[in-house]
Design a protein around this motif. Structure first.
Motif, short mmCIF file in Angstrom:
data_model
loop_
_atom_site.label_atom_id
_atom_site.label_comp_id
_atom_site.label_asym_id
_atom_site.label_seq_id
_atom_site.Cartn_x
_atom_site.Cartn_y
_atom_site.Cartn_z
N ASP A 1 0.86 -1.19 0.00
CA ASP A 1 0.00 0.00 0.00
C ASP A 1 0.90 1.24 0.00
O ASP A 1 1.20 1.79 1.05
N PRO A 2 1.33 1.68 -1.17
CA PRO A 2 2.33 2.75 -1.27
C PRO A 2 1.93 4.09 -0.67
O PRO A 2 2.79 4.94 -0.44
N GLU A 3 0.66 4.30 -0.38
CA GLU A 3 0.23 5.58 0.20
C GLU A 3 -0.08 5.49 1.68
O GLU A 3 -0.50 6.47 2.29
N ALA A 4 0.15 4.33 2.29
CA ALA A 4 -0.23 4.13 3.71
C ALA A 4 0.71 4.82 4.69
O ALA A 4 0.25 5.35 5.70
N LEU A 5 1.99 4.79 4.44
CA LEU A 5 2.96 5.38 5.38
C LEU A 5 3.21 6.82 4.97
O LEU A 5 3.82 7.09 3.93
N ILE A 6 2.71 7.74 5.79
CA ILE A 6 2.79 9.16 5.49
C ILE A 6 3.86 9.78 6.39
O ILE A 6 3.86 9.56 7.61
N LEU A 7 4.75 10.55 5.80
CA LEU A 7 5.87 11.16 6.52
C LEU A 7 5.78 12.67 6.48
O LEU A 7 5.28 13.25 5.51
N ALA A 8 6.30 13.30 7.53
CA ALA A 8 6.45 14.75 7.57
C ALA A 8 7.94 15.05 7.66
O ALA A 8 8.65 14.48 8.49
N GLU A 9 8.39 15.96 6.81
CA GLU A 9 9.79 16.38 6.82
C GLU A 9 9.86 17.89 6.96
O GLU A 9 9.01 18.62 6.45
N SER A 10 10.88 18.34 7.64
CA SER A 10 11.17 19.77 7.76
C SER A 10 12.65 19.95 7.50
O SER A 10 13.49 19.35 8.18
N GLY A 11 12.96 20.74 6.49
CA GLY A 11 14.36 20.95 6.14
C GLY A 11 15.07 19.67 5.78
O GLY A 11 16.25 19.51 6.06
N GLY A 12 14.36 18.71 5.17
CA GLY A 12 14.96 17.44 4.78
C GLY A 12 15.06 16.44 5.92
O GLY A 12 15.53 15.32 5.71
N ARG A 13 14.63 16.81 7.12
CA ARG A 13 14.70 15.91 8.28
C ARG A 13 13.34 15.29 8.54
O ARG A 13 12.33 15.98 8.54
N LEU A 14 13.32 13.98 8.78
CA LEU A 14 12.09 13.29 9.13
C LEU A 14 11.68 13.72 10.53
O LEU A 14 12.43 13.55 11.50
N VAL A 15 10.46 14.31 10.64
CA VAL A 15 10.01 14.83 11.93
C VAL A 15 8.66 14.24 12.36
O VAL A 15 8.22 14.49 13.49
N GLY A 16 8.02 13.46 11.50
CA GLY A 16 6.74 12.87 11.88
C GLY A 16 6.33 11.74 10.96
O GLY A 16 6.80 11.64 9.84
N SER A 17 5.45 10.88 11.49
CA SER A 17 4.94 9.77 10.70
C SER A 17 3.55 9.38 11.17
O SER A 17 3.18 9.62 12.32
N VAL A 18 2.81 8.75 10.27
CA VAL A 18 1.57 8.06 10.62
C VAL A 18 1.35 6.99 9.55
O VAL A 18 1.67 7.19 8.38
N ILE A 19 0.86 5.85 9.99
CA ILE A 19 0.43 4.81 9.06
C ILE A 19 -1.07 4.92 8.95
O ILE A 19 -1.79 4.86 9.95
N ALA A 20 -1.56 5.11 7.72
CA ALA A 20 -2.99 5.24 7.44
C ALA A 20 -3.40 4.08 6.54
O ALA A 20 -3.44 4.21 5.32
N GLY A 21 -3.64 2.93 7.15
CA GLY A 21 -3.97 1.73 6.39
C GLY A 21 -5.46 1.60 6.14
O GLY A 21 -6.27 1.85 7.03
#
Length: 140
Positions: free
Chosen positions: A44-64
């Motif tokens: 499910d290529p759209e399930a893992l949603i990431l938040a980045e700030s300045g190229g740094r991973l700062v957040g995640s959620v899995i929306a299955g």
């Protein structure tokens, strides 16, 4: 709110996501390995949603979404970036995804001992349902 890029994960993000979860997420899962993350993204290529700030991973959620339930897992924000709207942005993206797929209700898995997470979910409009219990059986 800080400058954010919200995007879906690629298989190449697996190791970075796992390192991020060790630093920012509560608890662990039987699928917390490269194979588990790449299987999720591959299925499910759209399930893992990431938040980045300045190229740094700062957040995640899995929306299955399985065609029946909208399941939310691993909502996590890096400790140095909390209280800046990142969780809200991630949940907004997850809920948009669910609505587009025809989903009717989001269900979140939240650790009983994680009071901070419970407050965050409540602030986002989610409520606890005490009449359900999770039943699990490892398959491997």
């Amino acid at each position: 709110m800080i400058d954010l890029e919200i995007r879906t994960a690629a298989e190449a993000d697996a190791e970075a996501v796992l390192a991020f979860w060790k630093e920012a997420a509560e608890g662990t899962s039987i699928t917390d390995d490269v194979d588990g993350v790449t299987r999720l993204v591959g299925r499910d290529p759209e399930a893992l949603i990431l938040a980045e700030s300045g190229g740094r991973l700062v957040g995640s959620v899995i929306a299955g979404y399985d065609g029946w339930r909208c399941s939310l897992y691993r909502l996590a924000v890096h400790p140095a970036y909390r209280r800046q709207g990142i969780a809200t942005a991630l949940l907004d993206a997850a809920e948009r995804r669910f609505r587009a797929l025809g989903g009717r209700r989001g269900d979140a898995m939240v650790l009983v001992e994680n009071a901070r997470a419970q407050r965050a979910w409540a602030a986002a409009g989610y409520r606890q349902e005490d009449h359900w219990r999770r039943w699990v059986k490892p398959l491997g």
